[in-house]
Design a protein around this motif. Structure first.
Motif, short mmCIF file in Angstrom:
data_model
loop_
_atom_site.label_atom_id
_atom_site.label_comp_id
_atom_site.label_asym_id
_atom_site.label_seq_id
_atom_site.Cartn_x
_atom_site.Cartn_y
_atom_site.Cartn_z
N ALA A 182 48.07 40.19 46.76
CA ALA A 182 49.20 40.83 46.06
C ALA A 182 50.18 39.78 45.56
O ALA A 182 50.73 39.91 44.46
CB ALA A 182 49.89 41.82 46.98
N CYS A 183 50.40 38.74 46.36
CA CYS A 183 51.27 37.64 45.92
C CYS A 183 50.68 36.97 44.68
O CYS A 183 51.42 36.64 43.74
CB CYS A 183 51.42 36.60 47.03
SG CYS A 183 52.42 37.13 48.44
N LYS A 184 49.37 36.79 44.69
CA LYS A 184 48.69 36.18 43.53
C LYS A 184 48.83 37.07 42.31
O LYS A 184 49.10 36.58 41.19
CB LYS A 184 47.21 35.97 43.87
CG LYS A 184 46.39 35.32 42.77
CD LYS A 184 46.67 33.85 42.65
CE LYS A 184 45.72 33.18 41.66
NZ LYS A 184 46.03 31.73 41.50
N LYS A 206 41.55 28.32 47.77
CA LYS A 206 40.78 28.86 46.66
C LYS A 206 41.58 29.88 45.84
O LYS A 206 41.30 30.10 44.66
CB LYS A 206 39.49 29.51 47.18
CG LYS A 206 38.48 28.49 47.71
CD LYS A 206 37.24 29.17 48.28
CE LYS A 206 36.27 28.14 48.83
NZ LYS A 206 35.06 28.76 49.43
N LEU A 207 42.56 30.48 46.48
CA LEU A 207 43.46 31.40 45.77
C LEU A 207 44.56 30.66 45.02
O LEU A 207 45.34 31.27 44.30
CB LEU A 207 44.10 32.37 46.77
CG LEU A 207 43.41 33.71 46.98
CD1 LEU A 207 43.98 34.42 48.19
CD2 LEU A 207 43.57 34.59 45.75
N GLY A 208 44.59 29.35 45.21
CA GLY A 208 45.59 28.54 44.50
C GLY A 208 46.79 28.18 45.34
O GLY A 208 47.72 27.54 44.85
N ALA A 304 42.55 47.39 42.05
CA ALA A 304 41.20 47.33 41.48
C ALA A 304 41.21 46.59 40.14
O ALA A 304 40.31 45.80 39.85
CB ALA A 304 40.64 48.73 41.31
N THR A 305 42.21 46.83 39.34
CA THR A 305 42.31 46.15 38.04
C THR A 305 42.39 44.64 38.24
O THR A 305 41.71 43.86 37.55
CB THR A 305 43.54 46.64 37.27
OG1 THR A 305 43.42 48.05 37.06
CG2 THR A 305 43.64 45.95 35.91
N PHE A 306 43.22 44.22 39.19
CA PHE A 306 43.36 42.79 39.49
C PHE A 306 42.02 42.22 39.96
O PHE A 306 41.59 41.15 39.50
CB PHE A 306 44.44 42.58 40.55
CG PHE A 306 44.49 41.18 41.11
CD1 PHE A 306 45.04 40.14 40.36
CD2 PHE A 306 43.99 40.90 42.37
CE1 PHE A 306 45.08 38.85 40.87
CE2 PHE A 306 44.03 39.62 42.88
CZ PHE A 306 44.58 38.59 42.14
N PHE A 307 41.35 42.91 40.88
CA PHE A 307 40.10 42.40 41.43
C PHE A 307 38.99 42.35 40.38
O PHE A 307 38.19 41.41 40.34
CB PHE A 307 39.65 43.27 42.61
CG PHE A 307 40.44 43.05 43.86
CD1 PHE A 307 40.67 41.78 44.35
CD2 PHE A 307 40.95 44.13 44.57
CE1 PHE A 307 41.39 41.56 45.52
CE2 PHE A 307 41.67 43.93 45.74
CZ PHE A 307 41.90 42.65 46.21
N LEU A 308 38.91 43.36 39.52
CA LEU A 308 37.86 43.38 38.50
C LEU A 308 38.06 42.26 37.48
O LEU A 308 37.10 41.79 36.87
CB LEU A 308 37.83 44.74 37.80
CG LEU A 308 37.29 45.90 38.67
CD1 LEU A 308 37.46 47.23 37.94
CD2 LEU A 308 35.83 45.67 39.05
#
Length: 346
Positions: A182-184, A206-208, A304-308
């Motif tokens: 969520a922070c990302k 890996k998430l930055g 879901a939008t973020f993950f896709l």
């Protein structure tokens, strides 16, 4: 119709696989789901180990985050239809609350709550069933059952941070990783990650999020934290590692005069948190989060939008998969290995 489930018959003992359970007639507000996939949550491990207090429902079914396909619906159900692909969550959403149920085998009666997922079929209350967002893989939607609504919910529903706010995430299990996701998504950069596991620190990288602490010595960690926060400590700390000591540590590195510490973990039922009264009257705040104050459907649609759009990040949740028959092996691996989410294929 018979179905198979992993049953808790005694605390601190392996789950028993029972193959001859009978699907009972659906009550008002109940949904029969063919469960295809389930995930393991630390709170379920605590229950199996007898660390959630007296368990008066043994023998009983387990599992509170899963995904499958609706087979039948009971009277009054309007939210889902047979054939719908759904994820299952312990967190209540819209729909009827049908309460607990009982299933039978040749040998005994087994208790079941409003949601169970360690089985190939489950009877679920309508308010624990949710439509999987369009285009999202059914297997990976298990994260919407617990980890994402709790972790991401703390950020999106409870904190609602500003870009300049400093945030500390302690513990990168499913909930902690969801906090970080969520922070990302919100493009927050002033974030520090703390864990005792180097592999999980690497997930943060890996998430930055390159600024992190491999926790070995708390005093050294506090020195690094003061440097990161310019001697103020954090605006927000989120603890999800599930120990009283780490909740206390999280509170200790939350700034005075308005800083907020959140925890959504399950320490041992008999554990106690010790806080300094002066910290409280100096304006520090501490909150326990119940499922991130989330409506699982809403937060699943959002995330879901973020993950896709970031499928490689979604893959960071998952490692090994197991058959339901091997669930005790999976539980052991989850308890002792550096994993975030394990998938049980029912």
């Amino acid at each position: 119709m018979n179905f198979k489930a992993a049953v808790l018959t005694q605390a601190k003992k392996p789950l028993q696989i029972i193959n001859d359970l009978k699907v009972s007639k659906l009550k008002r507000g109940q949904v029969l789901v063919k469960v295809l996939h389930s995930a393991i949550c630390r709170s379920q491990i605590m229950e199996i180990e007898g660390r959630r207090g007296i368990d008066k429902y043994i023998p009983h079914l387990l599992g509170h985050e899963g995904a499958g396909i609706v087979e039948k619906i009971g009277n009054g159900v309007t939210k889902v239809l047979p054939g719908d692909k759904v994820f299952l969550s312990w967190i209540k959403g819209k729909g009827l609350e049908a309460g607990s149920t009982k299933v039978r085998s040749k040998r005994k009666i087994i208790n079941a709550g409003p949601i169970t997922t360690f089985s190939n079929y489950s009877i679920i209350s309508e308010n624990r069933c949710f439509i999987i967002p369009k285009g999202f893989p059914i297997k990976k939607s298990v994260i919407f059952g617990c980890a994402v609504p709790t972790g991401a919910g703390i950020i999106l529903n409870e904190i609602k941070p500003k870009l300049k706010d400093s945030i500390c995430v302690i513990g990168l299990g499913g909930v902690g990783l969801s906090v970080l996701m969520a922070c990302k998504m919100l493009k927050l950069k002033n974030v520090l990650v703390i864990d005792i596991d180097k592999k999980k620190i690497n997930i943060a990288k890996k998430l930055g999020y390159k600024k992190n602490i491999l926790l070995k010595n708390r005093e050294i960690a506090k020195s690094k934290i003061l440097n990161f926060t310019r001697n103020k400590y954090f605006d927000y700390t989120i603890e999800s590692s599930g120990k009283s000591e780490t909740i206390e540590f999280a509170f200790s590195v939350t700034r005075k005069f308005g800083g907020k510490c959140f925890f959504a973990s399950h320490p041992d039922y008999n554990s106690i948190i010790k806080l300094k009264p002066f910290d409280l009257i100096s304006g520090k705040n501490i909150y326990g989060s119940w499922g991130g104050s989330s409506d699982p459907q809403k937060i699943a649609n959002t995330m879901a939008t973020f993950f896709l759009n970031n499928k490689k990040l979604l893959d960071l949740y998952f490692s090994k998969e197991y058959k339901l028959d091997n669930i005790n092996h999976a539980i052991k691996d989850f308890s002792y290995k550096s994993v975030v989410k394990l998938i049980i294929n029912n």
